[in-house]
Design an enzyme around this catalytic site. Structure first.
Site, mmCIF file in Angstrom:
data_model
loop_
_atom_site.group_PDB
_atom_site.id
_atom_site.type_symbol
_atom_site.label_atom_id
_atom_site.label_comp_id
_atom_site.label_asym_id
_atom_site.label_seq_id
_atom_site.Cartn_x
_atom_site.Cartn_y
_atom_site.Cartn_z
ATOM 1 N N HIS A 103 1.032 -1.033 -0.103
ATOM 2 C CA HIS A 103 0.010 -0.030 -0.022
ATOM 3 C C HIS A 103 1.030 1.042 0.177
ATOM 4 O O HIS A 103 0.661 2.155 -0.734
ATOM 5 C CB HIS A 103 -1.006 -0.128 1.441
ATOM 6 C CG HIS A 103 -1.934 1.047 1.231
ATOM 7 N ND1 HIS A 103 -1.834 1.943 2.240
ATOM 8 C CD2 HIS A 103 -3.255 1.163 0.506
ATOM 9 C CE1 HIS A 103 -3.061 3.071 1.925
ATOM 10 N NE2 HIS A 103 -3.533 2.425 0.972
ATOM 11 N N ASP A 152 -6.177 1.446 -2.033
ATOM 12 C CA ASP A 152 -7.035 1.086 -0.877
ATOM 13 C C ASP A 152 -7.477 -0.262 -0.948
ATOM 14 O O ASP A 152 -7.676 -0.878 -0.092
ATOM 15 C CB ASP A 152 -7.846 2.269 -0.315
ATOM 16 C CG ASP A 152 -7.180 3.498 0.057
ATOM 17 O OD1 ASP A 152 -5.785 3.612 0.127
ATOM 18 O OD2 ASP A 152 -7.835 4.498 0.220
#
Length: 142
Positions: free
Chosen positions: A65, A109
């Protein structure tokens, strides 16, 4: 003619609030069943910053991420502040947004939330609020 299912799902969009942290938190909670705060300050990468070797597969999700956000920043996006649109079904997340930065931030996300769900069995409470000084080893490249 009936609208496509993805369009119908977009009618149930999550409200926008203060950057995308709230949105990311909703994704995490819906995909894992855990409060999003359980992933804040987890291991060496979940939360602000990140360095050294990830402690487990959950932490690797956060490393990926961070890398995803880093790529967006190089493109001129500000992923920590991008507000995007998304909807969630039982098993998936559908991203939308007015700009490419919004859509790409949502995809970062989404991948992390799905990664957390896929690696729920690696989540270990001993890595919650993990002190950064305990992180060791080299920092893996993106």
């Amino acid at each position: 003619m009936k609208p496509p299912i993805a369009l119908a799902c977009l009618c149930l969009l999550v409200p926008l609030a203060g950057g995308n942290l709230v949105q990311f938190g909703v994704m995490i909670e819906r995909m894992t069943g855990k409060p999003a705060l359980q992933y804040n300050d987890y291991g060496c990468y979940c939360g602000v910053g990140g360095s050294h070797w990830p402690v487990d597969e959950t932490d690797w999700c956060c490393h990926a991420h961070d890398c995803c956000y880093g790529r967006l920043e190089k493109l001129g996006c500000d992923p920590k502040l991008e507000k995007y649109l998304f909807s969630i079904t039982r098993d998936n997340i559908f991203c939308a947004g007015r700009t490419a930065c919004q859509r790409h931030t949502c995809e970062c996300d989404k991948r992390a939330a799905l990664c957390f769900r896929h690696n729920l069995n690696t989540y270990n409470r001993k890595y919650a609020h993990y002190p950064n000084k305990l992180c060791t080893g080299p920092t893996p490249p993106c």
